[in-house]
Scaffold this motif. Structure first.
Motif, mmCIF file in Angstrom:
data_model
loop_
_atom_site.group_PDB
_atom_site.id
_atom_site.type_symbol
_atom_site.label_atom_id
_atom_site.label_comp_id
_atom_site.label_asym_id
_atom_site.label_seq_id
_atom_site.Cartn_x
_atom_site.Cartn_y
_atom_site.Cartn_z
ATOM 1 N N ILE A 25 41.816 34.379 35.913
ATOM 2 C CA ILE A 25 42.007 33.087 36.288
ATOM 3 C C ILE A 25 42.442 32.436 34.920
ATOM 4 N N GLY A 26 43.858 32.346 34.788
ATOM 5 C CA GLY A 26 44.548 32.128 33.587
ATOM 6 C C GLY A 26 44.771 30.667 33.562
ATOM 7 N N ASP A 27 45.107 30.190 32.356
ATOM 8 C CA ASP A 27 45.377 28.653 32.301
ATOM 9 C C ASP A 27 46.796 28.654 32.632
ATOM 10 N N SER A 28 47.507 29.991 32.865
ATOM 11 C CA SER A 28 48.812 29.605 33.201
ATOM 12 C C SER A 28 48.854 28.818 34.638
ATOM 13 N N LEU A 29 47.967 28.701 35.259
ATOM 14 C CA LEU A 29 47.833 27.908 36.515
ATOM 15 C C LEU A 29 48.194 26.677 36.000
ATOM 16 N N VAL A 66 34.864 35.762 29.466
ATOM 17 C CA VAL A 66 35.845 34.612 29.439
ATOM 18 C C VAL A 66 36.989 35.015 28.350
ATOM 19 N N LYS A 67 38.067 34.525 28.276
ATOM 20 C CA LYS A 67 39.227 34.710 27.440
ATOM 21 C C LYS A 67 39.723 33.773 26.416
ATOM 22 N N LEU A 68 39.539 33.814 25.147
ATOM 23 C CA LEU A 68 40.023 32.732 24.068
ATOM 24 C C LEU A 68 41.094 33.212 23.326
ATOM 25 N N GLY A 115 39.624 38.687 23.666
ATOM 26 C CA GLY A 115 40.338 38.002 22.861
ATOM 27 C C GLY A 115 41.842 37.676 23.514
ATOM 28 N N HIS A 116 42.740 37.250 22.527
ATOM 29 C CA HIS A 116 44.147 37.020 23.000
ATOM 30 C C HIS A 116 45.001 36.672 21.674
ATOM 31 N N LEU A 117 45.579 37.778 21.466
ATOM 32 C CA LEU A 117 46.348 37.767 20.406
ATOM 33 C C LEU A 117 48.026 37.924 20.665
ATOM 34 N N GLY A 140 48.210 44.699 27.781
ATOM 35 C CA GLY A 140 49.252 43.981 27.375
ATOM 36 C C GLY A 140 50.118 43.333 28.334
ATOM 37 N N ILE A 141 51.049 42.206 27.957
ATOM 38 C CA ILE A 141 51.923 41.360 28.638
ATOM 39 C C ILE A 141 53.106 41.180 27.676
ATOM 40 N N GLY A 142 54.159 41.945 27.934
ATOM 41 C CA GLY A 142 55.201 41.927 27.228
ATOM 42 C C GLY A 142 54.712 42.659 25.706
ATOM 43 N N LEU A 167 40.797 42.775 24.666
ATOM 44 C CA LEU A 167 41.906 42.173 24.076
ATOM 45 C C LEU A 167 43.291 41.989 25.117
ATOM 46 N N VAL A 168 43.708 40.767 25.143
ATOM 47 C CA VAL A 168 45.243 40.751 25.812
ATOM 48 C C VAL A 168 46.065 40.467 24.607
ATOM 49 N N LEU A 169 47.148 41.002 24.701
ATOM 50 C CA LEU A 169 48.312 41.271 23.479
ATOM 51 C C LEU A 169 49.719 40.706 24.181
ATOM 52 N N LEU A 184 45.809 41.473 37.109
ATOM 53 C CA LEU A 184 47.021 40.219 37.651
ATOM 54 C C LEU A 184 46.149 38.989 37.485
ATOM 55 N N THR A 185 46.866 37.917 37.548
ATOM 56 C CA THR A 185 46.242 36.695 37.411
ATOM 57 C C THR A 185 46.165 36.276 38.865
ATOM 58 N N ALA A 186 45.024 35.464 39.413
ATOM 59 C CA ALA A 186 44.855 35.113 40.804
ATOM 60 C C ALA A 186 44.241 33.623 40.386
ATOM 61 N N GLN A 236 48.059 46.607 31.717
ATOM 62 C CA GLN A 236 49.141 45.652 31.761
ATOM 63 C C GLN A 236 48.539 44.496 32.609
ATOM 64 N N ILE A 237 49.038 43.404 32.211
ATOM 65 C CA ILE A 237 48.904 42.359 32.982
ATOM 66 C C ILE A 237 49.825 41.353 33.302
ATOM 67 N N LEU A 238 50.226 40.948 34.526
ATOM 68 C CA LEU A 238 51.139 39.933 34.787
ATOM 69 C C LEU A 238 50.618 38.660 35.380
ATOM 70 N N VAL A 239 51.516 37.735 35.454
ATOM 71 C CA VAL A 239 51.034 36.313 36.210
ATOM 72 C C VAL A 239 51.534 36.453 37.649
ATOM 73 N N MET A 240 50.525 36.544 38.606
ATOM 74 C CA MET A 240 50.928 36.799 39.789
ATOM 75 C C MET A 240 52.433 36.093 40.420
ATOM 76 N N ALA A 280 37.994 34.544 33.255
ATOM 77 C CA ALA A 280 38.425 33.330 33.167
ATOM 78 C C ALA A 280 39.025 32.905 31.870
ATOM 79 N N ASP A 281 39.971 32.131 31.830
ATOM 80 C CA ASP A 281 40.351 31.646 30.653
ATOM 81 C C ASP A 281 39.595 30.375 30.202
ATOM 82 N N MET A 282 39.280 30.370 28.819
ATOM 83 C CA MET A 282 38.963 29.228 28.324
ATOM 84 C C MET A 282 40.335 28.068 27.928
HETATM 85 O O1 KIV Z 1 47.115 32.200 31.183
HETATM 86 C C1 KIV Z 1 47.443 33.614 31.404
HETATM 87 O O2 KIV Z 1 47.844 33.656 32.854
HETATM 88 C C2 KIV Z 1 47.230 34.528 30.532
HETATM 89 C C3 KIV Z 1 47.942 35.609 31.060
HETATM 90 C C4 KIV Z 1 49.447 35.567 30.503
HETATM 91 C C5 KIV Z 1 47.622 36.725 30.102
HETATM 92 O O3 KIV Z 1 46.786 34.248 29.612
#
Ligand code: KIV
Length: 264
Positions: free
Chosen positions: A43-47, A111-113, A135-137, A201-203, A178-180, A22-24, A211-215, A83-85
């Protein structure tokens, strides 16, 4: 309690156990997710979207991610912290090393790119310098303007083949996870089968290794928006802890994501 390492997460794939993530963005939610047994907290840049109210992730800075990584780290005992870059913080290898060092110093364990082949040199450089990389594709939200919107990726055969090749190239360069995001369910399976590293995966369908979801999506609090690939776990039970337990349980038993959350 010892925090999970990437070796522990990789062992789950090797043992055919599904991985929950999950993201937080703060210590309180991170602690709750951690106590319920989530494997990975991102810690996604979805923030940029769910905390800052921006239309996309492009305005997020390395200082934003550093701040939230520090907060999350304080709440976590057993989960792996990734953590997301953010956008343009890894445009060159040298810039990447400096920014990745900030995130690791603030408590990230990986870190995730976002991106494919162009990142192989950077990933190899990070790994030899002691920074584990995810990675993230698929749908890579930082490229939303290149992609022409938040769209499902890899529906054409050539695009799907290219994505599988990129995934293999990232693993060979040294990516350890890898996040897909947002690809047809069959392509999610192809990528998970092609790689030895865990594919979260997310979708991307039920055949991914986790599986990952945005909280904010899984708690139904994202402003005016519920993506098809997500599910409101709070609506079913009215309790945040139970919602997280149910998410972990459904990921573990592969009852999430269902067909209604997946793309063809
Ligand atoms: O920024 C984010 O929360 C993400 C997820 C959607 C995987 O990259």
């Amino acid at each position: 309690m010892k925090a999970k390492s990437i070796a522990d997460i990789q062992a789950k794939k090797a043992n055919d156990e599904k991985i929950s993530a999950l993201t937080a963005y703060d210590a309180s939610f991170a602690q709750l997710f951690d106590q319920e047994g989530i494997d990975i907290i991102l810690i996604g840049d979805s923030l940029g979207m769910v905390l800052q109210g921006q239309p996309d992730t492009l305005g997020v800075s390395i200082d934003d991610i550093s701040y939230h990584t520090r907060s999350v780290r304080r709440g976590v005992t057993q989960a792996m912290v990734v953590a997301d870059m953010p956008f343009m913080s890894y445009a060159t290898p040298e810039q990447t090393y400096q920014n990745a060092a900030k995130l690791m110093a603030n408590g990230a364990s990986m870190v995730k790119l976002e991106g494919g082949d162009w990142l192989t040199e950077t990933i190899a450089g990070l790994k030899v310098r002691g920074v584990p990389v995810c990675g993230h594709l698929g749908l890579t939200p930082q490229s939303v303007h290149v992609l022409g919107g938040f769209k499902v990726q890899g529906r054409q055969a050539a695009q799907a083949d290219e994505l599988v090749e990129s995934a293999i190239a990232l693993e060979q360069a040294g990516a350890q996870m890898l996040v897909l995001e947002c690809v047809p369910v069959a392509l999610g399976k192809r990528v998970a089968d092609a790689l030895t590293i865990p594919v979260i995966g997310i979708g991307a369908g039920v055949h991914c290794d986790g599986q990952i979801l945005v909280m904010h999506d899984m708690l139904g609090v994202s402003a005016n928006y519920m993506p098809k690939f997500s599910k409101n776990y709070l609506a079913d039970c009215g309790d945040v802890r139970q919602a997280v337990r149910n998410f972990i349980d459904e990921v573990t038993h592969q009852t999430f994501p269902g067909e209604q959350h997946s793309f063809n």
